[in-house]
Structures are given as C-alpha cells and as structure tokens.
Design a protein around this motif. Structure first.
Motif, PDB file in Angstrom:
ATOM      1  N   ASP A  31     -17.944 -31.777  26.902  1.00 51.65           N
ATOM      2  CA  ASP A  31     -18.478 -32.983  27.922  1.00 51.65           C
ATOM      3  C   ASP A  31     -17.894 -32.678  29.390  1.00 51.65           C
ATOM      4  OD1 ASP A  31     -19.849 -34.907  29.216  1.00 51.65           O
ATOM      5  OD2 ASP A  31     -19.858 -36.213  27.457  1.00 51.65           O
ATOM      6  N   ALA A  32     -18.568 -32.603  30.125  1.00 56.76           N
ATOM      7  CA  ALA A  32     -18.169 -32.618  31.616  1.00 56.76           C
ATOM      8  C   ALA A  32     -17.593 -33.772  32.080  1.00 56.76           C
ATOM      9  CB  ALA A  32     -19.170 -32.178  32.433  1.00 56.76           C
ATOM     10  N   ASN A  33     -17.853 -34.960  31.609  1.00 56.97           N
ATOM     11  CA  ASN A  33     -17.493 -36.169  32.197  1.00 56.97           C
ATOM     12  C   ASN A  33     -16.562 -36.921  31.282  1.00 56.97           C
ATOM     13  OD1 ASN A  33     -19.156 -35.860  34.491  1.00 56.97           O
ATOM     14  ND2 ASN A  33     -20.829 -36.940  33.999  1.00 56.97           N
ATOM     15  N   ALA A  34     -16.235 -36.547  30.264  1.00 59.31           N
ATOM     16  CA  ALA A  34     -15.243 -36.957  29.203  1.00 59.31           C
ATOM     17  C   ALA A  34     -13.689 -37.202  29.531  1.00 59.31           C
ATOM     18  CB  ALA A  34     -15.747 -36.438  27.860  1.00 59.31           C
ATOM     19  N   ARG A  35     -13.297 -37.793  28.508  1.00 61.71           N
ATOM     20  CA  ARG A  35     -11.621 -37.883  28.756  1.00 61.71           C
ATOM     21  C   ARG A  35     -11.017 -36.947  28.060  1.00 61.71           C
ATOM     22  NH1 ARG A  35     -12.330 -44.000  26.622  1.00 61.71           N
ATOM     23  NH2 ARG A  35     -13.570 -44.718  28.235  1.00 61.71           N
ATOM     24  N   LEU A  36      -9.779 -36.578  28.378  1.00 63.70           N
ATOM     25  CA  LEU A  36      -8.816 -35.569  27.655  1.00 63.70           C
ATOM     26  C   LEU A  36      -9.508 -34.165  27.152  1.00 63.70           C
ATOM     27  CD1 LEU A  36      -6.730 -37.938  25.523  1.00 63.70           C
ATOM     28  CD2 LEU A  36      -6.118 -36.994  27.625  1.00 63.70           C
ATOM     29  N   GLY A  37     -10.410 -33.860  28.252  1.00 62.96           N
ATOM     30  CA  GLY A  37     -10.921 -32.375  28.032  1.00 62.96           C
ATOM     31  C   GLY A  37     -12.366 -32.396  27.509  1.00 62.96           C
ATOM     32  N   GLY A  38     -12.804 -33.538  27.022  1.00 65.38           N
ATOM     33  CA  GLY A  38     -14.316 -33.631  26.640  1.00 65.38           C
ATOM     34  C   GLY A  38     -14.684 -32.762  25.243  1.00 65.38           C
ATOM     35  N   VAL A  39     -13.618 -32.755  24.609  1.00 63.31           N
ATOM     36  CA  VAL A  39     -13.502 -31.946  23.282  1.00 63.31           C
ATOM     37  C   VAL A  39     -14.778 -32.974  22.393  1.00 63.31           C
ATOM     38  CG1 VAL A  39     -12.769 -30.750  21.177  1.00 63.31           C
ATOM     39  CG2 VAL A  39     -12.074 -30.188  23.468  1.00 63.31           C
ATOM     40  N   CYS A  40     -14.101 -34.212  22.043  1.00 65.00           N
ATOM     41  CA  CYS A  40     -14.658 -35.034  20.926  1.00 65.00           C
ATOM     42  C   CYS A  40     -16.068 -35.447  21.574  1.00 65.00           C
ATOM     43  CB  CYS A  40     -13.621 -36.280  21.177  1.00 65.00           C
ATOM     44  SG  CYS A  40     -12.323 -36.005  20.279  1.00 65.00           S
ATOM     45  N   VAL A  68     -18.254 -32.495  20.476  1.00 60.69           N
ATOM     46  CA  VAL A  68     -18.448 -32.276  19.397  1.00 60.69           C
ATOM     47  C   VAL A  68     -19.370 -33.706  18.764  1.00 60.69           C
ATOM     48  CG1 VAL A  68     -17.431 -32.515  16.969  1.00 60.69           C
ATOM     49  CG2 VAL A  68     -16.298 -30.928  18.919  1.00 60.69           C
ATOM     50  N   ALA A  69     -19.090 -34.847  19.233  1.00 60.18           N
ATOM     51  CA  ALA A  69     -19.943 -36.034  18.842  1.00 60.18           C
ATOM     52  C   ALA A  69     -21.588 -35.518  19.170  1.00 60.18           C
ATOM     53  CB  ALA A  69     -19.647 -37.034  19.332  1.00 60.18           C
ATOM     54  N   ARG A  70     -21.959 -35.118  20.703  1.00 57.29           N
ATOM     55  CA  ARG A  70     -23.118 -34.707  20.891  1.00 57.29           C
ATOM     56  C   ARG A  70     -23.651 -33.598  19.910  1.00 57.29           C
ATOM     57  NH1 ARG A  70     -22.490 -33.909  26.068  1.00 57.29           N
ATOM     58  NH2 ARG A  70     -22.011 -31.795  25.810  1.00 57.29           N
ATOM     59  N   TYR A  71     -22.974 -32.691  19.630  1.00 55.39           N
ATOM     60  CA  TYR A  71     -23.522 -31.665  18.684  1.00 55.39           C
ATOM     61  C   TYR A  71     -23.978 -32.273  17.415  1.00 55.39           C
ATOM     62  CZ  TYR A  71     -23.772 -27.178  16.352  1.00 55.39           C
ATOM     63  OH  TYR A  71     -23.879 -25.834  15.716  1.00 55.39           O
ATOM     64  N   PHE A  72     -23.187 -33.093  16.895  1.00 57.96           N
ATOM     65  CA  PHE A  72     -23.299 -33.486  15.536  1.00 57.96           C
ATOM     66  C   PHE A  72     -23.952 -34.693  15.508  1.00 57.96           C
ATOM     67  CE2 PHE A  72     -19.616 -30.708  14.816  1.00 57.96           C
ATOM     68  CZ  PHE A  72     -20.006 -30.021  13.501  1.00 57.96           C
ATOM     69  N   GLY A  73     -24.601 -35.351  16.560  1.00 60.51           N
ATOM     70  CA  GLY A  73     -25.237 -36.514  16.945  1.00 60.51           C
ATOM     71  C   GLY A  73     -24.613 -37.862  16.345  1.00 60.51           C
ATOM     72  N   ILE A  74     -23.281 -37.976  16.537  1.00 60.95           N
ATOM     73  CA  ILE A  74     -22.430 -38.976  16.053  1.00 60.95           C
ATOM     74  C   ILE A  74     -21.964 -39.688  17.487  1.00 60.95           C
ATOM     75  CG2 ILE A  74     -21.816 -38.220  13.645  1.00 60.95           C
ATOM     76  CD1 ILE A  74     -19.265 -37.557  14.952  1.00 60.95           C
ATOM     77  N   ASP A  75     -21.665 -41.015  17.417  1.00 62.98           N
ATOM     78  CA  ASP A  75     -20.834 -41.635  18.505  1.00 62.98           C
ATOM     79  C   ASP A  75     -19.562 -40.964  18.736  1.00 62.98           C
ATOM     80  OD1 ASP A  75     -19.280 -44.275  19.402  1.00 62.98           O
ATOM     81  OD2 ASP A  75     -21.274 -44.377  20.134  1.00 62.98           O
ATOM     82  N   PRO A  76     -19.218 -40.780  20.092  1.00 64.75           N
ATOM     83  CA  PRO A  76     -18.029 -40.284  20.574  1.00 64.75           C
ATOM     84  C   PRO A  76     -16.662 -40.945  20.023  1.00 64.75           C
ATOM     85  CG  PRO A  76     -19.513 -40.301  22.459  1.00 64.75           C
ATOM     86  CD  PRO A  76     -20.167 -40.993  21.134  1.00 64.75           C
ATOM     87  N   ILE A  77     -16.989 -42.222  20.176  1.00 69.91           N
ATOM     88  CA  ILE A  77     -15.729 -43.097  19.461  1.00 69.91           C
ATOM     89  C   ILE A  77     -15.334 -42.465  18.008  1.00 69.91           C
ATOM     90  CG2 ILE A  77     -15.007 -45.362  18.986  1.00 69.91           C
ATOM     91  CD1 ILE A  77     -16.332 -46.293  21.380  1.00 69.91           C
ATOM     92  N   ALA A  81     -15.711 -39.613  16.633  1.00 67.40           N
ATOM     93  CA  ALA A  81     -15.228 -38.450  16.759  1.00 67.40           C
ATOM     94  C   ALA A  81     -13.815 -38.679  17.137  1.00 67.40           C
ATOM     95  CB  ALA A  81     -16.209 -37.753  17.735  1.00 67.40           C
ATOM     96  N   ARG A  82     -13.548 -39.377  18.132  1.00 75.34           N
ATOM     97  CA  ARG A  82     -12.004 -39.762  18.534  1.00 75.34           C
ATOM     98  C   ARG A  82     -11.168 -40.325  17.407  1.00 75.34           C
ATOM     99  NH1 ARG A  82     -15.062 -41.656  23.370  1.00 75.34           N
ATOM    100  NH2 ARG A  82     -14.993 -39.795  24.918  1.00 75.34           N
ATOM    101  N   ILE A  83     -11.789 -41.109  16.696  1.00 75.27           N
ATOM    102  CA  ILE A  83     -11.195 -41.738  15.533  1.00 75.27           C
ATOM    103  C   ILE A  83     -10.760 -41.001  14.634  1.00 75.27           C
ATOM    104  CG2 ILE A  83     -11.337 -43.570  13.580  1.00 75.27           C
ATOM    105  CD1 ILE A  83     -12.870 -45.365  15.473  1.00 75.27           C
ATOM    106  N   LEU A  84     -11.725 -39.968  14.012  1.00 73.31           N
ATOM    107  CA  LEU A  84     -11.451 -38.978  13.145  1.00 73.31           C
ATOM    108  C   LEU A  84     -10.521 -37.893  13.688  1.00 73.31           C
ATOM    109  CD1 LEU A  84     -15.450 -38.383  12.073  1.00 73.31           C
ATOM    110  CD2 LEU A  84     -13.594 -39.166  10.773  1.00 73.31           C
ATOM    111  N   VAL A  85     -10.528 -37.679  15.111  1.00 68.62           N
ATOM    112  CA  VAL A  85      -9.233 -36.590  15.470  1.00 68.62           C
ATOM    113  C   VAL A  85      -8.003 -37.369  15.564  1.00 68.62           C
ATOM    114  CG1 VAL A  85      -8.594 -35.862  17.706  1.00 68.62           C
ATOM    115  CG2 VAL A  85     -10.699 -35.318  17.107  1.00 68.62           C
ATOM    116  N   VAL A  86      -7.857 -38.782  15.810  1.00 75.19           N
ATOM    117  CA  VAL A  86      -6.701 -39.210  15.465  1.00 75.19           C
ATOM    118  C   VAL A  86      -6.193 -39.409  14.129  1.00 75.19           C
ATOM    119  CG1 VAL A  86      -5.466 -41.556  15.767  1.00 75.19           C
ATOM    120  CG2 VAL A  86      -7.023 -40.727  17.685  1.00 75.19           C
ATOM    121  N   ALA A  87      -7.106 -39.777  13.014  1.00 79.25           N
ATOM    122  CA  ALA A  87      -6.872 -39.687  11.858  1.00 79.25           C
ATOM    123  C   ALA A  87      -6.287 -38.211  11.467  1.00 79.25           C
ATOM    124  CB  ALA A  87      -7.847 -40.368  11.024  1.00 79.25           C
TER     125      ALA A  87
END
Length: 112
Positions: free
Chosen positions: A9-18, A21-30, A32-38
């Motif tokens: 994502d061009a406007n996201a935090r920390l590189g926009g990866v989460c 990925v969230a947009r690709y799979f149709g989930i909320d970015p938060i 995706a971030r929680i899953l990355v931290v876990a």
C-alpha cells in the motif's frame, strides 16, 4: 483471485506490506498487523526478516486508498439553484473530462 495483484500500500505504515496483504485477501489491515506481530513472536523474530524482504520485493500499488465512483443523483447550489447531475449526453462531452476522474455538474440553463 483473477485480476488481483499483491502489492504494498502506497499510504501505509512501515512499508505497507500488511495493508497490501490485507487488501489482497479482503481482510482488515489491523487483523493482518496483529497476525504479523503474533507470527513474529511465535517464530522468534523470523517473520521480521520475511517482512523486510517483502518491502523490497513487492511493488507499491499505483492506486492509493480505496477509489469510489460517486455520482450524485441531485445537487443544489445557493447561487445557481438545482444542478443537473445526469451523465454526459454526447461523446465529445465525455472526452473533455477523461483524465479528471469525474464530470463536473452542469450549471442550470439560465446561466449558460
């Protein structure tokens, strides 16, 4: 998943990866971030290496944020009164505003 492409994502935090990925799979970015931290905690930090690699591998998205095509049914102006918001009537009128992304409302006939 035809037609979708995994991008950052061009406007996201920390590189926009989460967010990408969230947009690709149709989930909320938060989520995706929680899953990355876990996942980072469970893998002893190995997921951080994969995350940094994805920052360099995934391209940035060309579209920033969600794009909506908003077409009002009616509009009104204090100065001009009711404004016609219908679709353009001719092909030449459509071609005038191709790069703009929307068509401006037409002023009332009394002001033409």
């Amino acid at each position: 998943m035809v037609g979708r492409k995994l991008t950052r994502d061009a406007n996201a935090r920390l590189g926009g990866v989460c967010a990408g990925v969230a947009r690709y799979f149709g989930i909320d970015p938060i989520v995706a971030r929680i899953l990355v931290v876990a996942g980072t905690l469970l893998t002893g930090g190995l997921l951080v290496v994969a995350y940094v690699a994805l920052i360099f591998v995934l391209p940035k998205s060309s579209v920033s944020g969600d794009v909506f095509d908003v077409r009002p049914e009616s509009a009104s102006s204090e100065k001009y009164g009711p404004i016609d918001c219908s679709a353009p009537s001719s092909e030449s009128e459509r071609q005038t505003y191709v790069g703009v992304g929307h068509l401006p409302p037409k002023p009332p006939r009394s002001f033409r």
